[in-house]
Write an enzyme that holds these catalytic residues in place. Structure first.
Site: not given
Lengths: 487, 483
Positions: A78, A153, A177
């Site tokens: 990420k 996210s 997330s």
């Protein structure tokens, strides 16, 4: 396109590498080619690190040591996890061009394991969002339906794994997330116990809630990745000094007699019929496998979202103050004074959702509001922890849906923050209490996956994997793949 | 007193930089005077994703100061963030202890100028991080040096118990001495290692409520503090007498005019949005830890002065000079322990330290610990003087040598700087001289005291100045009486 990771577990890949059926370099080249072909459509990656990935793969081949289950295998990370020398932005304009001069501890652990980081997965800006639509750079699509959001996210991480671009990815989870995008993409997503995985190098949103964790297609793969990234880190004083077990140690054990609690609040108003039906059916399956299932109450669940948005935004407002345009990242080009550097940089560098949370947090901490907001929210957090403690005195784990609804259309809800925030209602309490939470595909409804959430006692990730694996092995939902079109 | 109609109320917040090896929250070294930003890392720079780790050594140093000020130690320390944006504050928050200060309810007994002792309350002490430094260049740029960023500070907050500029000065002097003798800081004012924030208000004598207070920040000289307070007493008295109201404001001391100048008026209190620091875990301080720190706490300057006067017979003034710095006091103690433990030997050591050693340090602009002088060598030299091995005159040369690291006894021997005190050597010498000077014997017997002076002179010549005058005198009289 022919190459993808749909039918390959980490164990399969490791066996192939060990047997010399494929080299890490070949595997990486195939992976990069596939991403190049498919990502124009999917938009899972904000940035590729082709040269570095190939160099790493070659180095692993040269060493020829595949004893680590991750050695030589490509993965995605990420964009809020620092990689030394490689641009890392948290999908924010304010960190455009920022190259950390340090690795996150998880990055170091992956590198040491021989993992091949192929690129940075897209995400909501600074992990603020549930649809990956707040990214400054691009909008990622749901791997199963390109008109729908991938969740967030960690939406880029989830889409990349679901679309077979990489076998696993790391995400971060502050209020859901990892678990929510895992649910939206039919994956296994683990938010470990707070303190299990070092946060050093994770661009902080809310320090008391953030945790890094893996997204994978299968339960076993997930446990293997968590094995690699867990452990006390002297650079993170909130990481916990505890022996790290083999998270796969209970995988394969039956779940007879396992005591499962199902909170009635997790099936109340706001939970869609599709989700409720699918998860209830899954719970019946668990019961059929010998687990006992009881209804319980987590009475303060309804206050979780409000408490979370105050605590999270308060911490975030402080954590994000450092982005001032002075030392790194983006600086507004036309600023003429210090005041203007601050103001213009932050005005131009942050997106709307980030600004919204900074304002909410700044307000919640201000002298006149602290007692009514921050302090009250902290008290609610204590009550929520109490709710969980009570249930865990009698039960091994808690099961319910991961999300109230299935994935919605891109652009459909982004204009309505309150609805977006309510989408975290089932995942937030887990972060507030610091517990481990895992989402697993409970099946499909209307062609789209539905996530089931397993919540465990602190540091009892192994039990979550045990139960998730038992469920996975009678359903094999991971055998179903989205249709991925390459060019 | 500025005006007999008004009472002055003063409270001081003193920041002391603690000289730990590494910073409060990062492994960067704590060191003054290096090239800008040499002692920094990504944690000090507030890079994304980096995390602080609390230095327990800094907590322990803070505990020393707290214990030296008789404060209660807080059992569980939690950290707080104080949010404000400034270029020398890269994280845009300062990590401090707002809710759980390390120490509370301490006191300091201060020797006041009039000879009385006044007990000044210590409201609290807390440990926090220092900010970096901004400098504004003449080239149109401002520069940020983060070497100081993250240096552990202990902030000592007094109760508003001080009632005159002179008292404030005396308090600061005494506080500095206490801090020095905990060994956590050299508290060098010129290097900003000790700085004071001053709060001062006036009220009509007898009034129950305090007046509006004025704040002055970061004054790094005790004389400036006193001077600023004297000016404020006059200024505020004048404002009140002319029917005005003192505004709540921040002022700064202007040294050239010896006055204070307005910086900003405080309409509303600053909102630092304090909240619990989520990146650090709480620190538990148990009694065993407190006991250990207490046991290891160096003896205070006051206690040492008492011991020097009562046990070693030093003058109070000498005792005070020796306790100006911890290094000097420790050196003196070590010399006493190395054998200079009689009253006269201790007195000699004290005289050397206060006189010749201090002169040497001043002349060469060095610190005691940076010289080659050791307590053992100083004690050794004093012992040679005490037992008559060398004369005080000879000691001058030996002193020069021990300042260069020489061992006194070996040096004196090698240089032939040894007194002859042995009667077996001196007596034959005396008889030779007496035999050569019968007239002097006669003179002596005739009652002329001058005669011995002449004989001693002859003997010193003969012994090449090495005869011990005391011993010589005694033996000469004995031999004269035999004749």
């Amino acid at each position: 396109m022919t190459f993808n990771y749909f039918d390959k577990t980490l164990a399969d890949l490791n066996a192939d590498l060990k047997a010399g059926k494929i080299t890490a370099e070949e595997l990486t080249k195939e992976t990069l080619a596939n991403i190049q072909a498919t990502d124009e459509d999917l938009q899972a990656f904000v940035r590729m690190h082709e040269d570095e990935a190939l160099a790493k793969a070659r180095a692993v081949d040269e060493k020829g040591d595949f004893s680590n289950p991750l050695a030589g295998i490509p993965m995605a990370i990420k964009d809020n996890i620092a990689t030394n020398g490689l641009e890392t932005t948290g999908a924010s304009h304010i960190l455009s061009g920022f190259k950390p001069v340090y690795d996150a501890t998880v990055t170091t652990k992956l590198n040491d394991a021989g993992a091949v980081i192929v690129g940075k997965a897209n995400m909501d800006e600074f992990a603020m969002g549930g649809s990956t639509e707040t990214s400054y750079y691009k909008k990622t699509k749901n791997a199963w339906d390109h008109t729908k959001v991938p969740g967030g996210s960690s939406g880029g991480s989830a889409a990349a794994v679901a679309a077979g671009q990489v076998p696993y990815a790391l995400g971060s989870d502050t209020g859901g997330s990892i678990r929510q995008p895992a649910a939206f993409n039919g994956l296994v997503g683990m938010k470990p116990t707070y303190g299990r995985v070092s946060r050093f190098g994770l661009f902080a949103m809310a320090s008391s809630l953030d945790q890094i964790g893996p997204l994978t297609r299968t339960v076993k793969d997930n446990a293997l990745v968590l094995n690699a990234i867990s452990g006390f880190d002297k650079k993170d004083s909130t990481s916990v000094e505890l022996e790290v077990p083999d998270f796969a140690e209970k995988i394969g054990q039956d779940i007879k007699g396992m005591k499962i609690a199902v909170p009635e609040e997790y099936f109340q108003e706001g939970i869609s019929d599709e989700v409720a039906t699918q998860v209830k059916a899954a719970i019946v399956q668990l019961e059929a496998m010998g687990a006992t299932v009881d209804k319980v109450s987590l009475p303060h669940t309804q206050y979780g979202v409000a408490a979370y948005y105050i605590l999270m935004s308060s911490e975030a407002s402080s954590n994000l103050q450092r982005y001032d345009g002075i030392r790194y990242g983006f600086r507004a080009p036309d600023a003429k004074s210090l005041e203007e550097v601050y103001k213009n940089t932050r005005t131009e560098g942050f997106g709307d959702e980030v600004k919204r949370r900074i304002m909410l947090g700044t307000f919640s901490l201000s002298a006149g509001a602290y007692d009514a907001f921050f302090k009250k929210a902290a008290q609610i957090r204590t009550l929520i922890i109490g709710d969980f403690n009570k249930v865990f005195a009698d039960y091994d784990l808690i099961v319910g849906p991961t999300t109230p609804t299935q994935p919605y259309g891109i652009g459909e809800e982004i204009g309505d923050p309150k609805t977006m925030y309510l989408g975290d209602v089932l995942t937030i309490p887990v972060n507030l209490a610091g517990l481990p939470g895992l989402s697993i595909n409970a099946g499909f409804n209307g062609g789209m996956p539905v996530g089931m959430q397993l919540i465990g006692k602190p540091f009892d990730e192994a039990t979550l994997y045990q139960v998730a694996y038992a469920f996975e092995q009678v359903n094999h939902f991971y055998d179903q793949h989205p249709v991925v079109e390459g060019k | 007193m500025a005006n007999e109609n008004f009472e002055t109320t003063i409270g001081l917040e003193v920041h002391v930089e603690m000289q730990t090896n590494s910073k409060l929250l990062s492994p960067s070294p704590v060191h003054y005077g290096d090239a800008p930003n040499e002692n920094t890392n990504v944690i000090d720079w507030g890079y994304p994703g980096v995390l602080p780790v609390a230095n327990k050594g800094a907590i322990e140093y803070g505990m020393r100061v707290a214990l030296a000020l008789h404060a209660e130690i807080t059992e569980d320390i939690r950290w707080d963030r104080k949010n404000y944006v400034y270029p020398d504050n890269p994280k845009s928050y300062q990590t401090t202890q707002m809710r759980t200060p390390l120490g509370r309810h301490g006191y300091l007994d201060v020797n006041m100028p009039d000879g009385s002792v006044k007990r000044i309350g210590i409201e609290e002490l807390h440990v926090e991080e220092d900010a970096g430094k901004n400098t504004h260049g003449t080239d149109g740029y401002s520069y940020v040096d983060l070497n100081r960023q993250g240096t552990p500070l202990v902030e000592i907050v007094s109760k508003p118990d001080l009632s005159s500029p002179e008292e404030a000065y005396a308090y600061l002097e005494q506080l500095r001495r206490v801090v020095l003798f905990t060994g956590v800081s050299e508290a060098k004012m010129q290097e900003g290692q000790m700085r004071a924030d001053v709060n001062v208000s006036l009220r009509p004598r007898g009034s129950k409520t305090y007046g509006t207070r004025v704040e002055m920040k970061n004054i790094n000289s005790f004389h400036y503090v006193q001077s600023a307070l004297e000016f404020e007493e006059r200024r505020q008295a004048q404002v009140i007498r002319s029917g005005g109201k003192v505004r709540q404001e921040t002022r700064r001391y202007d040294e050239p005019t010896k006055s204070t100048l307005l910086m900003r008026v405080k309409e509303v209190a600053d909102d630092y949005r304090y909240f619990p620091e989520p990146d650090l875990s709480p620190i538990h301080i148990d009694q065993a830890w407190i006991d250990r720190v207490q046991a290891e706490l160096p003896k205070s300057a006051g206690d040492r002065q008492v011991a020097y006067v009562q046990d070693l017979g030093l003058e109070q003034y000498d005792a005070e000079v020796l306790t100006q710095t911890l290094a000097m006091a420790n050196f003196f103690d070590a010399a006493v322990n190395a054998g200079a433990d009689s009253k006269s030997a201790a007195k000699r050591v004290a005289n050397y330290l206060i006189g010749d050693v201090n002169a040497y340090l001043n002349k060469n602009q060095v610190e005691l610990q940076d010289t080659d002088l050791t307590p053992e060598n100083l004690a050794g030299m004093v012992k040679l003087i005490e037992d008559g091995t060398i004369s005080t005159k000879q000691a001058k040369k030996v002193f020069e040598a021990i300042m260069e690291g020489e061992e006194p006894e070996a040096y004196a021997k090698a240089q032939g700087l040894v007194q002859i005190s042995d009667p077996a050597v001196l007596t034959p010498m005396i008889n030779e001289v007496l035999d050569d000077n019968p007239q002097s014997i006669e003179d002596f017997k005739g009652g002329k005291d001058r005669a011995t002076g002449f004989l001693i002179g002859q003997l010193m010549k003969k012994s090449k100045g090495q005869a011990n005058p005391g011993v010589l005198n005694k033996l000469l009289l004995a031999e004269l009486n035999k004749r």
